[in-house]
Design an enzyme around this catalytic site. Structure first.
Site, PDB file in Angstrom:
ATOM      1  N   SER A 112      -1.167  -4.450  -0.190  1.00  0.00           N
ATOM      2  CA  SER A 112      -2.115  -3.811   0.746  1.00  0.00           C
ATOM      3  C   SER A 112      -3.108  -4.764   1.386  1.00  0.00           C
ATOM      4  O   SER A 112      -3.813  -4.364   2.318  1.00  0.00           O
ATOM      5  CB  SER A 112      -2.895  -2.705   0.031  1.00  0.00           C
ATOM      6  N   LYS A 169      -2.871  -4.949   5.080  1.00  0.00           N
ATOM      7  CA  LYS A 169      -3.344  -3.860   5.953  1.00  0.00           C
ATOM      8  C   LYS A 169      -4.521  -4.293   6.826  1.00  0.00           C
ATOM      9  O   LYS A 169      -4.752  -3.730   7.891  1.00  0.00           O
ATOM     10  CB  LYS A 169      -3.696  -2.636   5.098  1.00  0.00           C
ATOM     11  N   TYR A 172       7.046  -1.044   7.038  1.00  0.00           N
ATOM     12  CA  TYR A 172       5.908  -1.012   6.107  1.00  0.00           C
ATOM     13  C   TYR A 172       6.249  -1.706   4.781  1.00  0.00           C
ATOM     14  O   TYR A 172       5.447  -2.484   4.241  1.00  0.00           O
ATOM     15  CB  TYR A 172       5.487   0.444   5.882  1.00  0.00           C
ATOM     16  N   TYR A 192      -9.671   0.719  -2.536  1.00  0.00           N
ATOM     17  CA  TYR A 192      -9.223   2.031  -3.031  1.00  0.00           C
ATOM     18  C   TYR A 192     -10.435   2.945  -3.233  1.00  0.00           C
ATOM     19  O   TYR A 192     -11.392   2.845  -2.468  1.00  0.00           O
ATOM     20  CB  TYR A 192      -8.373   1.873  -4.301  1.00  0.00           C
ATOM     21  N   VAL A 220      -2.079  -4.024  -4.711  1.00  0.00           N
ATOM     22  CA  VAL A 220      -1.601  -3.822  -6.077  1.00  0.00           C
ATOM     23  C   VAL A 220      -0.853  -5.031  -6.640  1.00  0.00           C
ATOM     24  O   VAL A 220      -0.507  -5.044  -7.819  1.00  0.00           O
ATOM     25  CB  VAL A 220      -0.732  -2.545  -6.230  1.00  0.00           C
TER      26      VAL A 220
HETATM   27  N1  GLU Z   1       3.362  -1.190  -0.969  1.00  0.00           N
HETATM   28  C1  GLU Z   1       2.419  -0.476  -1.754  1.00  0.00           C
HETATM   29  C2  GLU Z   1       2.566   1.014  -1.533  1.00  0.00           C
HETATM   30  O1  GLU Z   1       2.673   1.439  -0.429  1.00  0.00           O
HETATM   31  C3  GLU Z   1       1.067  -0.956  -1.379  1.00  0.00           C
HETATM   32  C4  GLU Z   1       0.104  -0.470  -2.318  1.00  0.00           C
HETATM   33  C5  GLU Z   1      -1.131  -1.265  -2.381  1.00  0.00           C
HETATM   34  O2  GLU Z   1      -1.143  -2.481  -2.513  1.00  0.00           O
HETATM   35  O3  GLU Z   1      -2.157  -0.584  -2.320  1.00  0.00           O
HETATM   36  O4  GLU Z   1       2.594   1.776  -2.448  1.00  0.00           O
END
Ligand code: GLU
Length: 313
Positions: free
Chosen positions: A73, A76, A198, A249, A267
């Protein structure tokens, strides 16, 4: 020596990093790696690296700061910036900028908020951003990878097919989010096409050094490594603000309280952070707390801002 108020000169970044690594070495308990993506579960939670980059590209590091890891993430932030640069404010009609207070992959708010995700960093919001970037570029994941290679100065960055395949094989929840938002007209590409983009986006592997450098445009108020402008000063502020309020988060309040910087975690155990005008940081340690943030990563950033006095507050 905690609680210094005046920022230290940058030549002290190396000793500060070494001190942090030494302190963490003595700290027991480092959380657990993410296990919902099998390819990530096998990583040793005790691994640790940290890098600081200055706006001119000077980089300092400690531990495994040149070891590539799964960015997840953290990416992002970059897709948000790349899309915002192309479409400007219209993006904010399709994704909000409020903390969600819910887990990153939650479906519950989407129904009563009519398919408009709370922010670009929960999975639903990130899917909207990637979808829009894909519509504009024809290759969202490739555009992202090219950008990261250029900003980090590392042409070797790449996708991990193993991680992307692993996510696709366990991607029912992300697929549900995509289809649900498509039912509200908030996704433009076919959902399987979007998910492929994604998952590849999340699978990019990069090191702390790469990511600290690649985040530099946010410390330079929107200016890329080559001196050209990606974002307006105001857009760079917007990205930093959404990182501060939504980047870790449903623990963003706690992160702001402890670290006092815009940050974004993933994550895979990575966290990037920005001291606008001053430096960017990336820390990696795969042991996560129950909210999905790297235990040693948050602790290291907490110590960094305490020891240096560098924070946005
Ligand atoms: N690829 C992970 C998902 O979509 C990313 C999660 C993350 O790093 O928050 O679940």
């Amino acid at each position: 020596m905690g609680g210094m108020t005046a920022p230290l000169p940058s030549r002290t970044f190396q000793p500060v990093l070494e001190r942090i690594a030494e302190e963490l070495e003595r700290r027991p308990g480092r959380g657990r790696p993410a296990d919902y993506i099998p390819a990530l579960a096998a990583v040793d939670p005790g691994r640790f690296g940290m890098a600081v980059a200055e706006p001119d590209g000077t980089v300092y590091g400690v531990g495994e700061w040149r070891q590539p890891f799964s960015t997840q993430s953290v990416t992002k932030v970059f897709t948000l910036a790349l899309d915002l640069a192309r479409e400007g404010d219209e993006l904010w009609e399709h994704v909000g900028r409020e903390p969600s207070g819910n887990p990153f992959n939650s479906l519950v708010q989407l129904e009563y908020e009519h398919g408009i995700p709370r922010n670009p960093f929960i999975n639903a919001g990130a899917l909207v951003v990637t979808d829009r970037l894909h519509t504009r570029t024809g290759d969202a994941a490739g555009t992202l990878l090219d950008f990261l290679c250029a900003e980090s100065g590392n042409p070797q960055l790449s996708f991990s097919k193993e991680v992307a395949d692993s996510e696709a094989a366990h991607g029912d929840r992300n697929a549900a989010l995509g289809h649900f938002m498509a039912s509200y007209g908030n996704i433009g590409n076919p959902v399987p096409v979007l998910l492929d983009q994604y998952f590849r986006q999340c699978s990019i592997e990069a090191s702390c050094a790469d990511l600290a450098l690649a985040t530099g445009f946010l410390a330079r108020h929107g200016i890329r490594a080559d001196g050209t402008r990606l974002l307006t000063r105001s857009q760079a502020k917007q990205v930093n603000a959404v990182m501060l309020t939504c980047g870790t988060y449903d623990a963003a309040g706690d992160f702001a309280h402890r670290v006092g910087l815009p940050g974004k975690s993933g994550v895979g155990g990575g966290i990037i952070a920005v001291v606008p005008g001053r430096c960017t940081l990336c820390v990696w340690s795969p042991g996560l707390d129950e909210r999905g943030n790297s235990v040693a990563g948050v602790a290291a950033l907490d110590r960094f801002t305490t020891l240096t006095g560098l924070s946005v507050f």
